[in-house]
Design a protein around this motif. Structure first.
Motif, short mmCIF file in Angstrom:
data_model
loop_
_atom_site.label_atom_id
_atom_site.label_comp_id
_atom_site.label_asym_id
_atom_site.label_seq_id
_atom_site.Cartn_x
_atom_site.Cartn_y
_atom_site.Cartn_z
N VAL A 161 0.84 -1.20 0.00
CA VAL A 161 0.00 0.00 0.00
C VAL A 161 0.87 1.25 0.00
O VAL A 161 0.59 2.22 -0.71
N TYR A 162 1.94 1.24 0.80
CA TYR A 162 2.87 2.38 0.79
C TYR A 162 3.38 2.63 -0.63
O TYR A 162 3.48 3.77 -1.09
N LEU A 163 3.71 1.54 -1.33
CA LEU A 163 4.20 1.66 -2.70
C LEU A 163 3.11 2.22 -3.62
O LEU A 163 3.36 3.09 -4.45
N ALA A 164 1.90 1.70 -3.46
CA ALA A 164 0.81 2.12 -4.34
C ALA A 164 0.51 3.61 -4.21
O ALA A 164 0.13 4.26 -5.19
N ARG A 165 0.66 4.15 -3.02
CA ARG A 165 0.37 5.57 -2.84
C ARG A 165 1.61 6.45 -3.03
O ARG A 165 1.56 7.66 -2.84
N GLY A 166 2.76 5.82 -3.38
CA GLY A 166 3.96 6.57 -3.71
C GLY A 166 4.78 7.02 -2.53
O GLY A 166 5.63 7.90 -2.66
N ASP A 167 4.59 6.41 -1.36
CA ASP A 167 5.35 6.77 -0.15
C ASP A 167 6.65 5.95 -0.12
O ASP A 167 6.80 5.01 0.65
N MET A 168 7.60 6.33 -0.96
CA MET A 168 8.81 5.54 -1.13
C MET A 168 9.71 5.57 0.11
O MET A 168 10.39 4.59 0.42
N LEU A 169 9.75 6.69 0.82
CA LEU A 169 10.60 6.77 2.01
C LEU A 169 10.13 5.77 3.06
O LEU A 169 10.93 5.00 3.60
N ARG A 170 8.84 5.79 3.34
CA ARG A 170 8.29 4.83 4.32
C ARG A 170 8.43 3.41 3.82
O ARG A 170 8.76 2.50 4.59
N ALA A 217 12.55 -2.30 -4.33
CA ALA A 217 13.82 -2.17 -5.06
C ALA A 217 13.58 -1.75 -6.51
O ALA A 217 14.31 -0.92 -7.06
N GLU A 218 12.53 -2.29 -7.12
CA GLU A 218 12.20 -1.91 -8.50
C GLU A 218 11.89 -0.42 -8.59
O GLU A 218 12.43 0.29 -9.46
N GLN A 219 11.02 0.06 -7.70
CA GLN A 219 10.64 1.46 -7.74
C GLN A 219 11.81 2.39 -7.44
O GLN A 219 11.85 3.53 -7.91
N ALA A 220 12.78 1.89 -6.67
CA ALA A 220 13.96 2.69 -6.35
C ALA A 220 15.02 2.63 -7.44
O ALA A 220 16.09 3.23 -7.31
N GLY A 221 14.75 1.87 -8.50
CA GLY A 221 15.68 1.80 -9.63
C GLY A 221 16.77 0.76 -9.47
O GLY A 221 17.73 0.75 -10.25
N ARG A 222 16.61 -0.15 -8.51
CA ARG A 222 17.63 -1.20 -8.29
C ARG A 222 17.12 -2.50 -8.93
O ARG A 222 16.64 -3.41 -8.24
N ALA A 223 17.25 -2.58 -10.23
CA ALA A 223 16.65 -3.68 -10.98
C ALA A 223 17.20 -5.04 -10.59
O ALA A 223 16.43 -5.99 -10.37
N ARG A 228 9.41 -6.18 -17.09
CA ARG A 228 9.62 -4.74 -16.92
C ARG A 228 11.10 -4.35 -16.83
O ARG A 228 11.50 -3.29 -17.30
N LEU A 229 11.90 -5.23 -16.20
CA LEU A 229 13.27 -4.83 -15.87
C LEU A 229 14.33 -5.40 -16.81
O LEU A 229 15.47 -4.93 -16.80
N ARG A 230 13.99 -6.41 -17.58
CA ARG A 230 14.96 -6.99 -18.51
C ARG A 230 14.36 -7.06 -19.91
O ARG A 230 13.99 -8.14 -20.40
N PRO A 231 14.21 -5.92 -20.55
CA PRO A 231 13.59 -5.91 -21.89
C PRO A 231 14.34 -6.76 -22.90
O PRO A 231 13.76 -7.21 -23.89
N GLU A 232 15.63 -7.01 -22.65
CA GLU A 232 16.39 -7.85 -23.58
C GLU A 232 15.95 -9.31 -23.49
O GLU A 232 16.26 -10.12 -24.38
N ASP A 233 15.24 -9.67 -22.41
CA ASP A 233 14.76 -11.04 -22.23
C ASP A 233 13.26 -11.14 -22.52
O ASP A 233 12.52 -11.85 -21.83
N LEU A 234 12.80 -10.46 -23.55
CA LEU A 234 11.37 -10.40 -23.82
C LEU A 234 10.77 -11.78 -24.09
O LEU A 234 9.70 -12.11 -23.59
N GLU A 235 11.45 -12.59 -24.90
CA GLU A 235 10.92 -13.92 -25.20
C GLU A 235 10.84 -14.76 -23.93
O GLU A 235 9.85 -15.49 -23.71
N LYS A 236 11.86 -14.66 -23.08
CA LYS A 236 11.83 -15.38 -21.81
C LYS A 236 10.67 -14.90 -20.95
O LYS A 236 9.98 -15.70 -20.31
#
Length: 430
Positions: free
Chosen positions: A205-214, A246-252, A288-296
């Motif tokens: 829920v924190y993620l859904a509402r954009g509260d990344m710090l919490r 981690a995804e939302q923070a850019g740590r794929a 979402r995070l590995r577009p080079e692995d689209l077929e996979k």
């Protein structure tokens, strides 16, 4: 009315049916004044006394305690078993019908634990059928009038389901309030598997509402608590939702590693429903995070779809899977298939989840653009824009407005594209 009052009333009614006075019922083991106190609800008889009175009154102990005969109790337990089995097998409409029939049975009124199970099962079945408002209503009743009849584990399960349902409806404030209050009151003596899972739902829920710090701080807290517990169930729940942080923070790569760790544990110890949901979550992240692995990614999504069809997954899980497959089809330039997947997702959650309906409509718009159906794409965007105008200004809403702005630009509608960009900035607080 208290349980002891009901027991006393039943003893009094049966005594009178038998033509006995209080003194006759009491003699020689009890005093007539003690029987009088029991019948008036001023004394709670011990199990031994209840068994004695049942013998004297020539009735079953089950009826004296619960107000039902042994045969009626067996019928109720069998009915609950069939309803539970239907829910576990994914026959959610059948499960909802069976639970509703049980709740309409007057014999259930005096059976607190069975009544709680029936109401909780009805709430879960309603949620799985897409009737989220009905599920919330039942769960709120459980958290109010039935609190005393629930175990700690059941209280946590009710809070988790209620938090999840509010999230699915987009009411993040209510979801946070439920989750935080439950953790504050029930985690004082330490974490458990069930509380970790409740915490993981709150984290989403924190993620859904954009509260990344919490979300960042709480994800670390959950992982530490799960490591201290050392149980597979806690590890799966904490890693699964920490992956999204981690995804939302850019740590794929960290996100992929966390979800794969959760999947490995679930594959060894988990039941099919959660494994199917986790497989889909893994496939979505790879997409979402590995577009080079689209077929996979596509192969993973199809495998997840097969597992979800074989397991008792919810309407929302199936809709999210269809949306992921629609996006994969768009990236692979298969617009007809993308439209089919997106429409199936919308049909699954129509009227129950505005967020998923919005994602489905946006994907439909993109597919129509690939097919050069600009007017139809614009109509879809009009519908989405109208819906977003009445939703809270969250980070997700900002992302949706940005998508609308880009699609409007591709159609050539610069005026509405600029307006959508302005909406996105407003939702982001800029």
């Amino acid at each position: 009315m208290a349980a002891q009052d009901l027991v006393g009333q039943r003893i009094k009614a049966i005594r009178r049916q038998r033509g006995l006075s209080q003194a006759q019922l009491a003699h020689p083991e009890l005093s007539d004044s003690y029987v009088s106190l029991i019948e008036s609800g001023k004394r709670t008889p011990t199990p031994a006394v209840l068994e004695l009175l049942a013998q004297k009154l020539d009735c079953s102990l089950t009826y004296l305690v619960n107000g039902v005969t042994a045969e009626q109790m067996e019928d109720l337990e069998v009915g609950l078993s069939f309803a539970r089995m239907a829910l576990e097998n994914g026959e959610v409409a059948e499960a909802r019908r069976r639970y509703a029939e049980l709740l309409a049975d007057g014999n259930l009124l005096g059976l607190a634990s069975l009544r709680v199970e029936a109401r909780y099962g009805y709430a879960l079945a309603s949620e799985a059928c897409g009737e989220v408002a009905e599920a919330i209503s039942m769960l709120e009743e459980l958290g109010g009038s039935e609190t005393e009849a629930m175990t700690q584990e059941r209280k946590i399960a009710v809070a988790l389901a209620l938090c999840r349902c509010h999230r699915e409806r987009g009411d993040f404030s209510a979801a946070v309030q439920v989750g935080e209050h439950a953790l504050e009151t029930m985690a004082r003596s330490g974490w458990s598997d069930a509380l970790i899972e409740l915490g993981a739902t709150l984290l989403s829920v924190y993620l859904a509402r954009g509260d990344m710090l919490r979300a960042g701080h709480f994800a670390a807290e959950l992982i530490a608590a799960a490591e201290a517990l050392g149980t597979p169930r806690a590890s799966v729940a904490s890693c699964w939702n920490a992956a999204y942080v981690a995804e939302q923070a850019g740590r794929a790569e960290e996100a992929i590693a966390l979800i794969e760790r959760a999947l490995a544990i679930q594959s060894e110890t988990g039941e099919p429903r959660n494994l199917a949901r986790l497989r889909q979550a893994h496939a979505n992240l790879v997409l979402r995070l590995r577009p080079e692995d689209l077929e996979k990614s596509r192969d993973l999504l199809l495998r997840a779809q097969r597992e979800m069809e074989a397991a008792a997954t919810s309407t929302f899980d199936r809709a999210q899977g269809a949306l992921a497959r629609a996006w994969a089809a768009i990236v692979l330039h298969q617009p007809e298939q993308a439209m089919e997947y997106a429409q199936s997702a919308i049909d699954l959650v129509r009227g129950a989840s505005g967020s998923l309906e919005t994602q489905g409509a946006l994907l439909l718009s993109q597919a129509r653009l690939l097919l050069h159906q600009d007017d139809e794409a614009a109509a879809e965007l009009d519908s989405v824009s109208h819906r977003l105008e009445t939703t809270p200004a969250t980070r997700k809403a900002a992302e949706d407005w940005m998508t609308i702005a880009e699609l409007r630009r591709r159609i050539g509608d610069d005026r509405q594209s600029v307006a959508a960009y302005q909406r996105a900035l407003a939702c982001a607080g800029l």
